[in-house]
Structure formats: structure tokens, C-alpha cells
Scaffold this active site. Structure first.
Site, mmCIF file in Angstrom:
data_model
loop_
_atom_site.group_PDB
_atom_site.id
_atom_site.type_symbol
_atom_site.label_atom_id
_atom_site.label_comp_id
_atom_site.label_asym_id
_atom_site.label_seq_id
_atom_site.Cartn_x
_atom_site.Cartn_y
_atom_site.Cartn_z
ATOM 1 N N HIS A 136 1.002 -0.847 0.119
ATOM 2 C CA HIS A 136 0.036 0.199 0.080
ATOM 3 C C HIS A 136 0.776 1.193 0.440
ATOM 4 O O HIS A 136 2.096 1.082 0.455
ATOM 5 C CB HIS A 136 -0.721 0.580 1.202
ATOM 6 C CG HIS A 136 -1.718 -1.006 1.131
ATOM 7 N ND1 HIS A 136 -3.122 -1.145 0.143
ATOM 8 C CD2 HIS A 136 -1.922 -2.434 1.605
ATOM 9 C CE1 HIS A 136 -3.932 -2.020 0.906
ATOM 10 N NE2 HIS A 136 -2.978 -2.768 1.103
ATOM 11 N N GLY A 137 0.512 2.591 -0.859
ATOM 12 C CA GLY A 137 1.017 3.747 -0.324
ATOM 13 C C GLY A 137 2.151 3.612 -1.973
ATOM 14 O O GLY A 137 2.793 5.084 -1.960
ATOM 15 N N CYS A 138 1.972 2.809 -2.677
ATOM 16 C CA CYS A 138 2.484 2.979 -3.922
ATOM 17 C C CYS A 138 1.357 3.293 -5.369
ATOM 18 O O CYS A 138 0.538 3.013 -5.073
ATOM 19 C CB CYS A 138 2.874 1.473 -4.348
ATOM 20 S SG CYS A 138 4.145 0.319 -3.917
ATOM 21 N N GLN A 139 2.244 4.191 -6.019
ATOM 22 C CA GLN A 139 0.938 4.466 -6.486
ATOM 23 C C GLN A 139 0.449 3.467 -7.738
ATOM 24 O O GLN A 139 -0.513 3.994 -8.391
ATOM 25 C CB GLN A 139 2.057 5.931 -7.884
ATOM 26 C CG GLN A 139 1.220 6.453 -9.039
ATOM 27 C CD GLN A 139 2.196 7.488 -9.237
ATOM 28 O OE1 GLN A 139 3.186 7.782 -8.967
ATOM 29 N NE2 GLN A 139 1.181 8.439 -11.022
ATOM 30 N N SER A 140 1.221 2.797 -8.515
ATOM 31 C CA SER A 140 0.899 1.592 -9.310
ATOM 32 C C SER A 140 0.677 0.137 -8.705
ATOM 33 O O SER A 140 0.860 -0.062 -7.199
ATOM 34 C CB SER A 140 2.419 1.433 -9.971
ATOM 35 O OG SER A 140 2.811 2.517 -10.581
#
Length: 171
Positions: free
Chosen positions: A64-68
Site C-alpha cells: 500500500h502507498g504505491c502509485q502503481s
């Protein structure tokens, strides 16, 4: 389409074996010079990552926290002998990860060079920010990509802390 050779004349083709250590990766990035060539190379590194099996692409493995979309798994295996008396084995962590973004797959490749196949202690002692600064990636990544990278690093460090057990909290 990726170029089959480095941008700087006289450098080795991308098809040669990729770096297996951070030192080799730094040398390669230095030889490439400009960001465009480094970015192409980073994408090439990511393209050679094995695909994560569909069964591993679960919400539990998603970072979690990733753009992708990024999925990360780890397997803790018996490993090297600790420098203690009496000798005891220290686990080694093997990491696999994947993303639906080509550039993020390249960043994953860098993380795997830095972390995968290492002991929990080695992982916890690795200063990944210093590595990314030395590679110049900190200047090139958007804040969203840096946040995603931080999410991956936090996940890896948490896995290392859990594998290290009580001795990690004591040090």
C-alpha cells in the site's frame, strides 16, 4: 523499444549479465551517465524480473502507498552461519515482487539486488536511501514514486525484523 546498447559508445550491451551487487549497479549507472540512459537501463532490469504468479497477486501481498500496483512476497530460508559460539544458522530472506509499471519493476530490481538473499541483520543495516541517492534516483523519482518505494522498503524491513526475532529488538 529499448536500445540494445548503452548510450555511451564503447559500453557493453544491455544483454550482458546484469549487476548482482550494489557496487556493480553503481558502476553501471555511472558509465551510463545521463538519466535517459539510466532510466532505459532501469526498465531493462525490471523487464527481466520473473513474473509473480497470479496466486501471489493478493491483497495481503499488495504494497500500500504505491502509485502503481505492487505485490511483494518473501520466503525465509535457513542460511549462513552466524559468527557466534556455538555456530548457529541465520535465516536468509528471498524476496519476490512485481508491479504493473515498468519503471517500478526497475526499482524493484534495485531493491532485490540490495535485499534479496540477505540475512535479516544485513537487510536492517542496509541504508537504501544512501544507495538511491548514490544512483541519482532520488532526484528523478516523483514524490508519489518515492512514497511507493518507501512502502516497499518498510515492508521488507518489517519482514526482516520478524525473521530476526527478539535479537533484532535487542540490538
Amino acid at each position: 523499444m529499448l536500445s540494445s546498447t548503452f548510450a555511451n559508445a564503447g559500453n557493453a550491451p544491455l544483454s550482458e549479465p546484469h549487476p548482482t551487487t550494489i557496487s556493480e549497479l553503481i558502476d553501471t549507472f555511472d558509465a551510463l551517465g545521463d538519466w535517459e540512459s539510466q532510466c532505459d537501463y532501469l526498465i531493462d532490469l525490471g523487464s527481466e524480473l520473473p513474473d509473480l504468479p497470479a496466486a501471489a497477486r493478493t491483497e495481503a501481498n499488495r504494497v500500500h502507498g504505491c502509485q502503481s500496483n505492487v505485490w511483494l512476497t518473501a520466503e525465509v530460508k535457513p542460511g549462513a552461519v552466524k559468527p557466534t559460539t556455538p555456530p548457529a544458522t541465520q535465516p536468509v530472506i528471498h524476496i519476490t515482487a512485481d508491479s504493473d509499471s515498468m519503471i517500478v519493476r526497475g526499482l524493484i530490481a534495485v531493491l532485490l539486488i540490495a535485499y534479496s538473499g540477505r540475512t535479516p541483520q544485513q537487510i536492517l543495516e542496509t541504508d537504501i536511501r544512501q544507495i538511491f541517492t548514490r544512483l541519482g534516483l532520488n532526484r528523478q523519482l516523483s514524490s508519489a514514486r518515492r512514497n511507493g518505494l518507501e512502502g516497499m522498503v518498510k515492508r521488507i524491513k518489517a519482514i526482516a525484523e520478524a525473521a530476526a526475532g527478539p535479537q533484532a529488538q535487542a540490538s
